[in-house]
Design a protein around this motif. Structure first.
Motif, mmCIF file in Angstrom:
data_model
loop_
_atom_site.group_PDB
_atom_site.id
_atom_site.type_symbol
_atom_site.label_atom_id
_atom_site.label_comp_id
_atom_site.label_asym_id
_atom_site.label_seq_id
_atom_site.Cartn_x
_atom_site.Cartn_y
_atom_site.Cartn_z
ATOM 1 N N ARG A 55 0.977 -0.704 -0.379
ATOM 2 C CA ARG A 55 0.071 0.447 -0.139
ATOM 3 C C ARG A 55 0.798 1.417 0.381
ATOM 4 O O ARG A 55 2.055 1.409 0.577
ATOM 5 N N SER A 56 0.371 2.300 -1.093
ATOM 6 C CA SER A 56 1.081 3.409 -1.167
ATOM 7 C C SER A 56 2.694 3.637 -1.648
ATOM 8 O O SER A 56 3.446 4.230 -0.793
ATOM 9 N N TRP A 68 0.821 1.536 -6.794
ATOM 10 C CA TRP A 68 -0.372 1.083 -5.678
ATOM 11 C C TRP A 68 -1.435 2.028 -5.643
ATOM 12 O O TRP A 68 -0.811 3.393 -5.758
ATOM 13 N N PRO A 71 -7.169 0.357 -3.075
ATOM 14 C CA PRO A 71 -7.701 -1.301 -2.946
ATOM 15 C C PRO A 71 -7.588 -1.871 -3.775
ATOM 16 O O PRO A 71 -7.391 -2.816 -3.394
#
Length: 192
Positions: A55-56, A68, A71
């Protein structure tokens, strides 16, 4: 086949505290689907040669990368000439799944911000903590820069890549250039 062109024909500004240059053409493919699905991880690794990022984050190697975005969304980057082949391989692999891969190359513009004050230039425009302890190589953010939606990530060499919609490429270039004007260094990130 027509020749690929960037939004601003590879414009460059290097008279300020950072160098701003348009990158490209860079192939970009949006992938939407279940990012936790093992098949998706396997397909992306096989097609691009890179693992799915956390994530990130953005995993990149030269002109190839996987970022990314949300979600259920990834941005895959590859050399422009490889987009049709990569897209065909993704479509074949995703055939029986609820996964989407779309070429968005023509809808985006990409800029590189580099130099000793690159962090400072971006910090003037985005509400993101860009201190070296908080924003390290590989980190990726979707945010607003000035009045437009954008995303950026930090490369291993200390340069930033900024992506925005092609329709606002001139605005993005102008605001990056403005934030990099000679004599505009604030010195907030001294020693970085």
């Amino acid at each position: 086949m027509s020749e690929a062109m960037t939004a601003l024909k590879n414009v460059r500004y290097d008279a300020g505290i950072a160098t701003i240059s348009e990158v490209g053409p860079l192939g970009m493919i949006t992938i939407r689907g279940d990012l936790d699905a093992p098949f998706l991880r396997k397909v992306v690794k096989k097609v691009v040669g890179l693992d799915l990022p956390n994530r990130s984050m953005c995993n990149s190697d030269g002109a190839s990368g996987v970022a990314w975005m949300s979600p259920d969304e990834l941005m895959l980057m590859c050399p422009h000439a490889q987009v049709p082949e990569v897209l065909a391989r993704l479509h074949a692999a995703f055939e029986d799944t609820h996964t989407l891969a779309v070429d968005v190359t023509g809808a985006r513009a990409v800029f590189r911000v580099e130099g000793p004050h690159a962090r400072e230039v971006l910090a003037k425009l985005a509400p993101v903590d860009l201190s070296p302890a908080q924003f390290t190589p590989g980190m990726f953010r979707r945010t607003r820069m000035g009045q437009v939606a954008a995303a950026f990530w930090l490369l291993d060499d200390g340069a930033f890549q900024v992506v925005c919609f092609r329709s606002v490429a001139q605005y993005m270039f102008d605001q990056l250039k403005g934030a990099a004007q000679p004599g505009s260094a604030v010195g907030h990130f001294k020693g970085t």
